[in-house]
Design a protein around this motif. Structure first.
Motif, PDB file in Angstrom:
ATOM      1  N   MET A   1       0.847  -1.200   0.000  1.00 52.61           N
ATOM      2  CA  MET A   1       0.000   0.000   0.000  1.00 52.61           C
ATOM      3  C   MET A   1       0.876   1.242   0.000  1.00 52.61           C
ATOM      4  O   MET A   1       1.737   1.402   0.859  1.00 52.61           O
ATOM      5  CB  MET A   1      -0.912  -0.004   1.227  1.00 52.61           C
ATOM      6  N   SER A   2       0.667   2.112  -0.985  1.00 47.88           N
ATOM      7  CA  SER A   2       1.455   3.336  -1.069  1.00 47.88           C
ATOM      8  C   SER A   2       0.931   4.354  -0.057  1.00 47.88           C
ATOM      9  O   SER A   2      -0.211   4.265   0.428  1.00 47.88           O
ATOM     10  CB  SER A   2       1.365   3.926  -2.471  1.00 47.88           C
ATOM     11  N   ILE A   3       1.746   5.342   0.245  1.00 45.41           N
ATOM     12  CA  ILE A   3       1.327   6.357   1.206  1.00 45.41           C
ATOM     13  C   ILE A   3       0.187   7.197   0.635  1.00 45.41           C
ATOM     14  O   ILE A   3      -0.692   7.647   1.387  1.00 45.41           O
ATOM     15  CB  ILE A   3       2.525   7.244   1.607  1.00 45.41           C
ATOM     16  N   GLU A   4       0.160   7.382  -0.696  1.00 42.69           N
ATOM     17  CA  GLU A   4      -0.944   8.135  -1.307  1.00 42.69           C
ATOM     18  C   GLU A   4      -2.270   7.407  -1.111  1.00 42.69           C
ATOM     19  O   GLU A   4      -3.298   8.017  -0.805  1.00 42.69           O
ATOM     20  CB  GLU A   4      -0.688   8.358  -2.797  1.00 42.69           C
ATOM     21  N   TYR A   9      -7.321   6.727   1.934  1.00 42.11           N
ATOM     22  CA  TYR A   9      -8.123   5.799   2.747  1.00 42.11           C
ATOM     23  C   TYR A   9      -8.499   6.439   4.078  1.00 42.11           C
ATOM     24  O   TYR A   9      -9.667   6.364   4.511  1.00 42.11           O
ATOM     25  CB  TYR A   9      -7.332   4.513   2.976  1.00 42.11           C
ATOM     26  N   TRP A  10      -7.540   7.091   4.708  1.00 40.55           N
ATOM     27  CA  TRP A  10      -7.832   7.682   6.010  1.00 40.55           C
ATOM     28  C   TRP A  10      -8.721   8.916   5.883  1.00 40.55           C
ATOM     29  O   TRP A  10      -9.491   9.225   6.794  1.00 40.55           O
ATOM     30  CB  TRP A  10      -6.532   8.014   6.754  1.00 40.55           C
ATOM     31  N   TRP A  11      -8.651   9.602   4.762  1.00 42.90           N
ATOM     32  CA  TRP A  11      -9.605  10.699   4.569  1.00 42.90           C
ATOM     33  C   TRP A  11     -11.019  10.144   4.416  1.00 42.90           C
ATOM     34  O   TRP A  11     -11.987  10.762   4.865  1.00 42.90           O
ATOM     35  CB  TRP A  11      -9.213  11.538   3.364  1.00 42.90           C
ATOM     36  N   LEU A  12     -11.139   8.969   3.802  1.00 44.12           N
ATOM     37  CA  LEU A  12     -12.436   8.302   3.714  1.00 44.12           C
ATOM     38  C   LEU A  12     -12.958   7.960   5.107  1.00 44.12           C
ATOM     39  O   LEU A  12     -14.143   8.169   5.411  1.00 44.12           O
ATOM     40  CB  LEU A  12     -12.301   7.027   2.868  1.00 44.12           C
ATOM     41  N   ILE A  13     -12.088   7.443   5.971  1.00 40.91           N
ATOM     42  CA  ILE A  13     -12.490   7.110   7.345  1.00 40.91           C
ATOM     43  C   ILE A  13     -12.948   8.360   8.077  1.00 40.91           C
ATOM     44  O   ILE A  13     -13.985   8.370   8.770  1.00 40.91           O
ATOM     45  CB  ILE A  13     -11.324   6.450   8.101  1.00 40.91           C
ATOM     46  N   VAL A 321      -0.841  31.071   1.659  1.00 43.48           N
ATOM     47  CA  VAL A 321      -1.405  29.953   0.916  1.00 43.48           C
ATOM     48  C   VAL A 321      -0.514  28.721   0.982  1.00 43.48           C
ATOM     49  O   VAL A 321      -0.998  27.577   0.982  1.00 43.48           O
ATOM     50  CB  VAL A 321      -1.664  30.357  -0.557  1.00 43.48           C
ATOM     51  N   ASN A 322       0.794  28.920   1.092  1.00 43.39           N
ATOM     52  CA  ASN A 322       1.716  27.789   1.146  1.00 43.39           C
ATOM     53  C   ASN A 322       1.697  27.069   2.500  1.00 43.39           C
ATOM     54  O   ASN A 322       2.300  26.003   2.630  1.00 43.39           O
ATOM     55  CB  ASN A 322       3.141  28.247   0.831  1.00 43.39           C
ATOM     56  N   SER A 323       1.012  27.661   3.470  1.00 44.11           N
ATOM     57  CA  SER A 323       0.839  26.992   4.754  1.00 44.11           C
ATOM     58  C   SER A 323      -0.396  26.101   4.783  1.00 44.11           C
ATOM     59  O   SER A 323      -0.641  25.409   5.780  1.00 44.11           O
ATOM     60  CB  SER A 323       0.728  28.036   5.879  1.00 44.11           C
ATOM     61  N   SER A 324      -1.176  26.123   3.722  1.00 42.85           N
ATOM     62  CA  SER A 324      -2.401  25.321   3.663  1.00 42.85           C
ATOM     63  C   SER A 324      -2.084  23.836   3.816  1.00 42.85           C
ATOM     64  O   SER A 324      -1.031  23.355   3.378  1.00 42.85           O
ATOM     65  CB  SER A 324      -3.124  25.564   2.338  1.00 42.85           C
ATOM     66  N   LEU A 325      -2.998  23.116   4.426  1.00 44.67           N
ATOM     67  CA  LEU A 325      -2.783  21.696   4.705  1.00 44.67           C
ATOM     68  C   LEU A 325      -3.454  20.834   3.647  1.00 44.67           C
ATOM     69  O   LEU A 325      -4.609  21.052   3.281  1.00 44.67           O
ATOM     70  CB  LEU A 325      -3.331  21.335   6.088  1.00 44.67           C
ATOM     71  N   THR A 326      -2.721  19.852   3.168  1.00 45.99           N
ATOM     72  CA  THR A 326      -3.227  18.884   2.197  1.00 45.99           C
ATOM     73  C   THR A 326      -3.076  17.480   2.777  1.00 45.99           C
ATOM     74  O   THR A 326      -2.424  17.283   3.811  1.00 45.99           O
ATOM     75  CB  THR A 326      -2.459  18.969   0.870  1.00 45.99           C
ATOM     76  N   LEU A 327      -3.659  16.502   2.097  1.00 46.46           N
ATOM     77  CA  LEU A 327      -3.492  15.123   2.552  1.00 46.46           C
ATOM     78  C   LEU A 327      -2.029  14.722   2.541  1.00 46.46           C
ATOM     79  O   LEU A 327      -1.587  13.938   3.389  1.00 46.46           O
ATOM     80  CB  LEU A 327      -4.297  14.172   1.651  1.00 46.46           C
ATOM     81  N   SER A 332       0.532  11.385   8.696  1.00 44.83           N
ATOM     82  CA  SER A 332       1.531  10.630   9.439  1.00 44.83           C
ATOM     83  C   SER A 332       2.448   9.887   8.471  1.00 44.83           C
ATOM     84  O   SER A 332       2.253   9.912   7.248  1.00 44.83           O
ATOM     85  CB  SER A 332       0.840   9.643  10.376  1.00 44.83           C
ATOM     86  N   SER A 333       3.415   9.191   9.017  1.00 46.17           N
ATOM     87  CA  SER A 333       4.354   8.445   8.190  1.00 46.17           C
ATOM     88  C   SER A 333       3.682   7.207   7.591  1.00 46.17           C
ATOM     89  O   SER A 333       2.594   6.792   8.001  1.00 46.17           O
ATOM     90  CB  SER A 333       5.553   8.009   9.030  1.00 46.17           C
ATOM     91  N   LEU A 334       4.352   6.621   6.614  1.00 49.26           N
ATOM     92  CA  LEU A 334       3.845   5.406   5.974  1.00 49.26           C
ATOM     93  C   LEU A 334       3.648   4.302   7.005  1.00 49.26           C
ATOM     94  O   LEU A 334       2.632   3.582   6.981  1.00 49.26           O
ATOM     95  CB  LEU A 334       4.803   4.951   4.871  1.00 49.26           C
TER      96      LEU A 334
END
Length: 378
Positions: A1-4, A9-13, A321-327, A332-334
């Motif tokens: 399972m890749s980190i992407e 998956y965790w955003w789905l949860i 804008v560069n401080s915005s949070l993305t998945l 967390s780590s892989l």
């Protein structure tokens, strides 16, 4: 399972937990109706119907925060650690709820049940609106900056910094308030549907709750449509080749480019309307809470999908804008995501247990005779 894959998956949860949380806010919606004109026995039945479920709402809120902490810790530290005045107000309102259910009907209650009903009313209104405001920042942005290099500063190793009002400024954004008021009236609508399901044997009481569904459902619809227009015409932060830029109509683009999200959204809206309309046109129908509840979960999930998927920053910074949070930049780590993903496989068993306990508690509708004869009540 890749980190992407694991990040998605965790955003789905998290989206699922968010949807369940908004559905369970019918407890808060019911509490916001306790100061209306009811007889003492009706108010007691309403409180006890809600009292059987209030811990589920609070537990889901804690699990929602815990899932963010495990999977996207940078969001957890930025939002919960930065916008702490907003979250403290939410927490304080839930403390009032817990105290009220514990002591409302205890012997020696010197404050009287009316005082605790007022506390429950405050939690019902404040909790719903402020949770909506907190989620609104995920679409319309928040005033924070993130500097990961600060971890190397031993004197002040603080990654995220917030404006001096620490979350209170989000309440002043009318777009966030639109979402908050929408959540409140959705919760009041589902509360009336729940009362019809649990206390619907009294025709006069059920008729009043149907009128409540009509009024609150109508107000919710107006605010929902307003929020959808605001969302689909709002700017969002797009991530492309590592660079972040504000993009017009970003959420509309996400919806059109990911039609499966549009399908989930339409299914959710259809479920909400199905439960409301069937309840209004049939005096004997008592199961609208399940259609509207399932529709609520799907609708909230679709909205959170729009915020997180499609190369979008799910927590935009209006200052930098560069401080915005993305998945990608807040997860967390892989290794951590992998371990937590295996743990998440027990989720179906937990849901099955909750469903079983719910069924056991609601096997018999609440009646005035039960409230008069039992000493075990809220």
């Amino acid at each position: 399972m890749s980190i992407e894959f694991l990040q998605s998956y965790w955003w789905l949860i998290i989206a699922l937990l968010g949807g369940v949380l908004v559905f369970l806010l019918f407890v808060q919606g019911g509490q916001s109706m306790l100061l209306c004109r009811q007889s003492p026995i009706e108010r007691t039945m309403m409180v006890n119907a809600l009292g059987r479920k209030w811990e589920l709402t609070f537990t889901t809120l804690v699990v929602f925060g815990g899932a963010f902490f495990a999977s996207f810790p940078l969001f957890y530290s930025t939002s919960f650690g930065g916008a702490y005045w907003l979250w403290m107000l939410i927490l304080f309102s839930f403390i009032l709820q817990a105290v009220s259910y514990e002591f409302r009907s205890k012997s020696g209650n010197v404050f009287g049940t009316r005082t605790y009903d007022t506390f429950l009313f405050i939690n019902g209104c404040v909790g719903c609106v402020l949770l909506g405001v907190a989620v609104g920042m995920m679409f319309f942005g928040a005033e924070f900056t993130v500097t990961k290099a600060n971890l190397l500063d031993s004197s002040a190793p603080v990654i995220s910094s917030w404006v001096s009002t620490h979350g209170l400024e989000a309440i002043a954004d009318w777009r966030n308030l639109v979402l908050g008021v929408m959540v409140l009236f959705l919760a009041r609508t589902t509360a009336s549907l729940y009362f019809i399901n649990m206390i619907g044997h009294d025709e006069e009481f059920a008729a009043r709750q149907r009128r409540s569904v009509l009024v609150n459902g109508g107000i919710f619809t107006v605010f929902f449509l307003t929020f959808v227009v605001l969302l689909l015409t709002a700017k969002g932060v797009e991530v492309k080749d590592g660079a972040m830029t504000w993009t017009d109509n970003k959420y509309l683009h996400n919806l059109l480019s990911q039609l499966w999200i549009a399908v989930v959204l339409l299914l959710g809206v259809a479920g909400v309307l199905r439960g409301i309309i069937h309840t209004l046109i049939s005096k004997k129908y008592r199961h609208g809470i399940w259609w509207t509840g399932a529709g609520t979960v799907f609708t909230v999930m679709a909205l959170l999908f729009l915020a997180g998927y499609g190369d979008t920053a799910y927590y935009p910074s209006t200052i930098d804008v560069n401080s915005s949070l993305t998945l990608a930049n807040s997860s967390s780590s892989l290794f951590t995501l992998t371990v937590m993903s295996w743990v998440s496989l027990i989720t179906p068993f937990v849901i099955a247990y909750i469903a079983y306990v719910w069924r056991c508690m609601d096997r018999k509708p609440i009646t005035p005779e039960e409230m008069k004869s039992t000493s075990h009540k809220y």
